[in-house]
Design a protein around this motif. Structure first.
Motif, PDB file in Angstrom:
ATOM      1  N   LYS A   1       0.865  -1.187   0.000  1.00  0.00           N
ATOM      2  CA  LYS A   1       0.000   0.000   0.000  1.00  0.00           C
ATOM      3  C   LYS A   1       0.900   1.235   0.000  1.00  0.00           C
ATOM      4  CE  LYS A   1      -3.433   2.882   0.532  1.00  0.00           C
ATOM      5  NZ  LYS A   1      -4.385   3.151  -0.567  1.00  0.00           N
TER       6      LYS A   1
ATOM      7  N   ASN B   1     -13.664   4.131  -5.371  1.00  0.00           N
ATOM      8  CA  ASN B   1     -13.088   4.223  -4.031  1.00  0.00           C
ATOM      9  C   ASN B   1     -12.622   5.636  -3.749  1.00  0.00           C
ATOM     10  OD1 ASN B   1      -9.920   4.552  -3.503  1.00  0.00           O
ATOM     11  ND2 ASN B   1     -10.169   3.579  -5.537  1.00  0.00           N
TER      12      ASN B   1
ATOM     13  N   MET C   1     -10.528   5.928  -0.662  1.00  0.00           N
ATOM     14  CA  MET C   1      -9.937   5.437   0.591  1.00  0.00           C
ATOM     15  C   MET C   1      -9.203   6.569   1.318  1.00  0.00           C
ATOM     16  SD  MET C   1     -11.015   2.392   0.310  1.00  0.00           S
ATOM     17  CE  MET C   1     -10.234   1.574   1.687  1.00  0.00           C
ATOM     18  N   GLY C   2      -8.534   7.423   0.544  1.00  0.00           N
ATOM     19  CA  GLY C   2      -7.821   8.551   1.163  1.00  0.00           C
ATOM     20  C   GLY C   2      -6.491   8.174   1.779  1.00  0.00           C
ATOM     21  N   LEU C   3      -5.839   7.193   1.134  1.00  0.00           N
ATOM     22  CA  LEU C   3      -4.480   6.811   1.526  1.00  0.00           C
ATOM     23  C   LEU C   3      -4.360   6.260   2.956  1.00  0.00           C
ATOM     24  CD1 LEU C   3      -1.762   9.331   0.200  1.00  0.00           C
ATOM     25  CD2 LEU C   3      -1.518   6.857   0.446  1.00  0.00           C
TER      26      LEU C   3
ATOM     27  N   ASN D   1       4.087   6.866  -6.277  1.00  0.00           N
ATOM     28  CA  ASN D   1       2.699   7.044  -6.701  1.00  0.00           C
ATOM     29  C   ASN D   1       2.428   8.534  -6.921  1.00  0.00           C
ATOM     30  OD1 ASN D   1      -0.061   7.138  -7.008  1.00  0.00           O
ATOM     31  ND2 ASN D   1      -0.550   5.937  -5.170  1.00  0.00           N
TER      32      ASN D   1
ATOM     33  N   CYS E   1      -2.597   9.535  -6.774  1.00  0.00           N
ATOM     34  CA  CYS E   1      -3.731   9.286  -5.869  1.00  0.00           C
ATOM     35  C   CYS E   1      -4.784  10.371  -6.070  1.00  0.00           C
ATOM     36  CB  CYS E   1      -3.309   9.268  -4.407  1.00  0.00           C
ATOM     37  SG  CYS E   1      -4.764   9.131  -3.331  1.00  0.00           S
TER      38      CYS E   1
ATOM     39  N   ASN F   1      -7.571  10.834  -4.314  1.00  0.00           N
ATOM     40  CA  ASN F   1      -8.570  10.855  -3.236  1.00  0.00           C
ATOM     41  C   ASN F   1      -8.201  11.611  -1.973  1.00  0.00           C
ATOM     42  OD1 ASN F   1     -10.165   9.246  -4.864  1.00  0.00           O
ATOM     43  ND2 ASN F   1      -9.327   7.355  -4.034  1.00  0.00           N
TER      44      ASN F   1
ATOM     45  N   ASN G   1      -3.477   4.298 -12.703  1.00  0.00           N
ATOM     46  CA  ASN G   1      -4.194   4.346 -11.430  1.00  0.00           C
ATOM     47  C   ASN G   1      -5.698   4.380 -11.751  1.00  0.00           C
ATOM     48  OD1 ASN G   1      -4.904   4.862  -8.675  1.00  0.00           O
ATOM     49  ND2 ASN G   1      -2.959   5.911  -8.387  1.00  0.00           N
ATOM     50  N   SER G   2      -6.538   4.444 -10.746  1.00  0.00           N
ATOM     51  CA  SER G   2      -7.977   4.558 -11.012  1.00  0.00           C
ATOM     52  C   SER G   2      -8.254   5.842 -11.807  1.00  0.00           C
ATOM     53  CB  SER G   2      -8.760   4.573  -9.696  1.00  0.00           C
ATOM     54  OG  SER G   2      -8.305   5.613  -8.864  1.00  0.00           O
TER      55      SER G   2
HETATM   56  O1  RRO Z   1      -5.950   5.428  -1.011  1.00  0.00           O
HETATM   57  C1  RRO Z   1      -6.596   5.817  -2.010  1.00  0.00           C
HETATM   58  O2  RRO Z   1      -7.645   6.469  -1.917  1.00  0.00           O
HETATM   59  C2  RRO Z   1      -6.141   5.549  -3.375  1.00  0.00           C
HETATM   60  C3  RRO Z   1      -4.835   5.737  -3.799  1.00  0.00           C
HETATM   61 BR1  RRO Z   1      -3.437   6.220  -2.645  1.00  0.00          BR
HETATM   62  C4  RRO Z   1      -4.513   5.560  -5.163  1.00  0.00           C
HETATM   63  O3  RRO Z   1      -3.371   5.736  -5.626  1.00  0.00           O
HETATM   64  N1  RRO Z   1      -5.522   5.206  -6.006  1.00  0.00           N
HETATM   65  C5  RRO Z   1      -6.779   5.006  -5.581  1.00  0.00           C
HETATM   66  O4  RRO Z   1      -7.664   4.675  -6.390  1.00  0.00           O
HETATM   67  N2  RRO Z   1      -7.080   5.177  -4.257  1.00  0.00           N
END
Ligand code: RRO
Length: 312
Positions: free
Chosen positions: A45, A71, A73-75, A127, A130, A132, A193-194
């Motif tokens: 992660k 998603n 998630m916010g790391l 990365n 991200c 988010n 990435n997404s």
């Molecule tokens: O943690 C996330 O919200 C997240 C990350 Br770091 C990322 O690189 N890509 C993603 O879809 N979610």
């Protein structure tokens, strides 16, 4: 059937692994990916210097009919030291990708210094994509900032370093990002990435399905396959051949893995479908891929990699 790949001096006995963020936050999850007979590596992660709880729930949602996921998630992660302790203690022949995602250039540079000084001998994935973290734009869409961080990183960083990119949607952006990446001795590029800041609506309640950022989040799974393939193909066409490509996005079947390889991927990562199906996805995908290769009379991925045909 030999389903192997190489990045610099690292050999991968299988081409599949998890995408960063899925099944890789805790040591138990990382161990599960490494223990699968069908994975060639594991990626952690994305780490920040300190532990982060991430965004409030609900922050992950699976769309109906296997279309994909959203998603925000916010790391959430256990912090840099946790992953450093994990990789330092781990005895495995499989390469480990250590993913980092600092919230500023300085945080990334500091973590890269720590990785440079540690006896970690795996690969590092920076990365830059991200979508988010509220208030933090994706560095990969800021070409100047991307060039700046890579310039600072490669001034001292000597270990195998790659970048995780956001999807690009315009030919001029493929040209521009590739021209920047080609200035640096990158070991690999991971695309995509997404797709950031999509919006999914619950039809019964007319409500967004995730809480952070008023429902905006990163889209993964089947919905993003065409964009992922385009990015793999466009970057393979433009990047120096010593920069390897990790194809990520929209992989739910062996045919999807095959398509990523046709477009030029060396390794292929599984995100949404790993979250949906669990660790057995790797066995299924490798078997389906092998069946396709056998049917077509191929003996090695080298017969397929980058061999996508176009209509003349
Ligand atoms: O943690 C996330 O919200 C997240 C990350 Br770091 C990322 O690189 N890509 C993603 O879809 N979610």
């Amino acid at each position: 059937m030999q389903l192997t790949a190489d990045i610099q001096n690292y050999h991968f006995n299988h081409i599949l692994l998890n995408a960063a963020g899925v099944m890789c936050q805790t040591s138990t999850e990382l161990d599960a990916v490494l223990a699968s007979e069908y994975t060639g590596a594991v990626v952690t992660k994305s780490a920040t210097p300190l532990v982060r709880p991430g965004n409030p729930a609900p922050r992950y949602y699976e769309l109906n009919n296997g279309l994909g996921t959203i998603n925000s998630m916010g790391l959430p992660n256990e912090g840099f030291d946790y992953y450093m302790n994990y990789v330092s203690a781990k005895e495995t022949y499989k390469p480990i990708f250590f993913s980092i995602a600092g919230l500023s250039k300085q945080e990334n540079i500091t973590m890269l210094h720590q990785l440079q000084d540690a006896d970690f001998d795996g690969l590092i994935e920076l990365n830059l994509s991200c979508p988010n973290v509220p208030g933090k734009p994706q560095t990969g869409y800021d070409f100047e900032a991307t060039e700046q961080i890579l310039t600072e990183a490669f001034a001292f960083f000597k270990k195998p370093l790659g970048v995780k990119l956001p999807p690009y949607f315009d030919i001029v952006h493929f040209d521009d990002i590739a021209a920047i990446l080609n200035k640096f001795p990158l070991a690999f590029v991971n695309t995509i990435n997404s797709i950031g800041n999509g919006l999914v609506i619950d039809q019964t309640t007319d409500t967004v399905v995730i809480k952070p950022k008023a429902g905006f989040g990163g889209i993964g799974g089947t919905l993003v396959k065409a964009t992922a393939l385009a990015n793999v193909r466009a970057l393979r066409d433009r990047l120096n051949t010593n920069i390897k490509i990790i194809g990520t996005g929209g992989v739910t079947t062996g045919r999807d893995v095959y398509d990523h390889i046709l477009c030029g991927a060396d390794l292929v990562e599984v995100g949404s479908q790993l979250a949906i199906e669990g660790i057995t996805v790797f066995e299924r995908l490798e078997k389906e891929l092998t069946e396709i290769l056998t049917k077509k009379g191929y003996h090695s991925l080298d017969d397929v990699r980058g061999q996508l045909k176009i209509i003349s």
